[in-house]
Design a protein around this motif. Structure first.
Motif, short mmCIF file in Angstrom:
data_model
loop_
_atom_site.label_atom_id
_atom_site.label_comp_id
_atom_site.label_asym_id
_atom_site.label_seq_id
_atom_site.Cartn_x
_atom_site.Cartn_y
_atom_site.Cartn_z
N THR A 145 0.79 -1.24 0.00
CA THR A 145 0.00 0.00 0.00
C THR A 145 0.82 1.29 0.00
OG1 THR A 145 -0.25 -0.36 2.35
CG2 THR A 145 -2.16 -0.85 0.97
N THR A 173 1.30 5.61 -8.12
CA THR A 173 1.62 4.55 -7.16
C THR A 173 3.04 4.01 -7.37
OG1 THR A 173 0.33 3.15 -8.66
CG2 THR A 173 -0.70 3.74 -6.56
N VAL A 226 -4.21 8.29 -5.64
CA VAL A 226 -3.14 9.21 -6.03
C VAL A 226 -3.75 10.58 -6.32
CG1 VAL A 226 -1.73 7.33 -6.98
CG2 VAL A 226 -3.26 8.61 -8.48
N HIS A 283 -7.45 6.66 -8.63
CA HIS A 283 -6.79 5.44 -8.15
C HIS A 283 -5.94 4.79 -9.23
CE1 HIS A 283 -10.22 6.08 -5.50
NE2 HIS A 283 -9.48 5.50 -4.57
N GLU A 294 -0.25 -0.23 -9.49
CA GLU A 294 1.12 -0.34 -9.98
C GLU A 294 1.52 -1.81 -9.94
OE1 GLU A 294 2.62 2.50 -10.63
OE2 GLU A 294 4.64 1.79 -11.07
#
Ligand code: DAH
Length: 330
Positions: A122, A163, A186, A200, A203
C-alpha cells in the motif's frame, strides 16, 4: 386437593400464582396441615397417605411453575403492546449497500494479480520527493515532472502523484526477487471530463535475477490480464516514454464500444489507451542499490477501467455521491 389445581388453572396474574404457592407450600399451608393430620392416622395407612401427598406436592409444584411462565410471557406481550414499540418491525427504507464501481474494479484487478502470487503493497499517500520522483529517475527540474503537478507540503513532502513510489518503498525494504502490485489513491492538480484531483492506480513490479525478466514476459501477462478484464478484445503495444522504464510502452485495447470500427469514445481510431509499462530503468535499480537484477513494471488508472467497463461518460460523476447513478452499477 382438586380445588388447588383449579385455583392454579384459574389464576390470571403472576401475583396470584405467588399467593397460591404460599397457601400450598407455606409453613401454615395446606400441605403442612395435611402432613400434620397424617400423624394421627392409623400406622398402616401412614405410608400410603405420605406417598399420595408427595405425589401431589411435586405435581402442584410443576403446575405452578408452568402457569407462572405462561402468565409472565402474556404480561410481557401486553406491556410491549402498551408501549407501542415493536422492535421486530423492519424499516421500509433500508437497502442493501454495494461496492462503489471504482472499488469493485480495483478488487477485480487485485484478484487477477493475487492469483499469480503478486503481493499487495500500500505505501503512503503523503510521500517525499525521493520516492515519488528522484528514485524513479525523475530528477529535479526534469520536464516529465510537469505532467504530474500535485499538492505540496513543506520539506519536499507531497501527495503522491502515482503509485510508482511503492516500487521504491518495497525495493528499499525487501531483497529481490519481488512480485508486487500497489493499488491506491493518487493525487494531481487536474479537473475535467476524464480527470479528478484524486483518483486510483494499480502499480505492478516484478524483479528477478539479471536476464530472467523479458519484455515478452511483460507482454504475455498484460495481454492475459486485459482479456480477463475486458473479454474478447485486441491488444497492442506502442513505444512510449516513462523515466522509470526503458524501453517503455503504452498499451491499447480495441475499442469496447465500437469493437474497433471507430467511434467518438476512441476518437475514431478504434483503439483505447489503458496502461503504461516497460522494463525497469537501470537508474531505478541504482537508486535502491539493487545489483544484477532485471524487472518489468506497469501502471494503470482504475477509474479509466471502471469507465470503460460500465460505459460511464464523465469521470467526475463517480465522485458526486449520487446514489441514483451509483445504483446502476450494482
Ligand atoms: N506512473 C505512471 C503514471 O502515473 C504509470 C506507469 C507507467 C507506471 C509505466 C509504471 C510504468 O510502472 O512502467 O503515469
Amino acid at each position: 386437593m382438586k380445588e388447588w389445581y383449579d385455583a392454579i388453572n384459574d389464576a390470571t396474574t403472576v401475583e396470584r400464582i405467588e399467593e397460591i404457592k404460599i397457601s400450598i407450600f407455606g409453613k401454615k399451608g395446606i400441605l403442612a396441615a395435611e402432613f400434620a393430620k397424617m400423624k394421627s392416622a392409623p400406622n398402616e395407612e401412614k405410608s400410603k397417605i405420605a406417598k399420595e401427598l408427595n405425589t401431589h406436592k411435586s405435581s402442584l409444584m410443576d403446575e405452578l411453575s408452568s402457569k407462572k411462565m405462561t402468565l409472565q410471557t402474556q404480561e410481557l406481550e401486553l406491556a410491549m403492546k402498551a408501549e407501542g414499540l415493536d422492535v421486530s418491525l423492519f424499516s421500509t427504507t433500508s437497502q442493501a449497500g454495494a461496492l462503489h464501481p471504482v472499488m469493485e474494479t480495483m478488487d477485480r484487478i487485485v484478484e487477477y494479480f493475487a492469483s499469480l502470487n503478486f503481493a499487495v503493497k500500500t505505501g503512503a499517500m503523503v510521500e517525499d520527493d525521493f520516492n515519488n520522483f528522484e528514485a524513479l529517475n525523475l530528477p529535479k527540474y526534469h520536464p516529465a515532472r510537469d505532467m504530474q503537478d500535485t499538492f505540496y507540503f513543506k520539506d519536499e513532502m507531497l501527495l503522491r502523484t502515482h503509485t510508482s513510489p511503492v516500487q521504491i518503498r518495497t525495493m528499499m525494504t525487501t531483497k529481490p526477487p519481488i512480485r508486487m502490485i500497489a493499488p491506491g489513491a493518487v493525487f494531481r492538480r487536474d479537473y475535467d471530463l476524464t480527470h479528478t484531483p484524486m483518483f486510483h492506480q494499480v502499480e505492478g513490479l516484478l524483479v528477478d535475477d539479471e536476464g530472467k525478466v523479458s519484455f515478452a514476459n511483460l507482454k504475455f501477462i498484460l495481454e492475459d490480464f486485459l482479456k480477463y478484464m475486458f473479454g474478447e478484445i485486441e491488444v497492442r503495444f506502442r513505444p512510449s516514454f516513462f523515466p522509470f522504464t526503458e524501453p517503455s510502452a503504452e498499451v491499447d485495447i480495441s475499442c469496447v464500444f465500437c469493437k474497433g470500427d471507430g467511434c467518438r469514445v476512441c476518437s475514431h481510431t478504434g483503439w483505447l489507451e489503458v496502461l503504461g509499462c516497460g522494463i525497469v530503468d537501470p537508474n531505478v535499480f541504482k537508486a535502491v542499490k539493487y545489483k544484477n537484477v532485471s524487472g518489468y513494471a506497469f501502471g494503470l488508472g482504475v477509474e479509466r477501467f471502471a469507465m470503460l467497463i460500465h460505459q460511464i461518460g464523465d469521470l467526475r460523476s463517480l465522485f458526486e455521491g449520487d446514489i441514483k447513478l451509483l445504483e446502476q452499477f450494482r
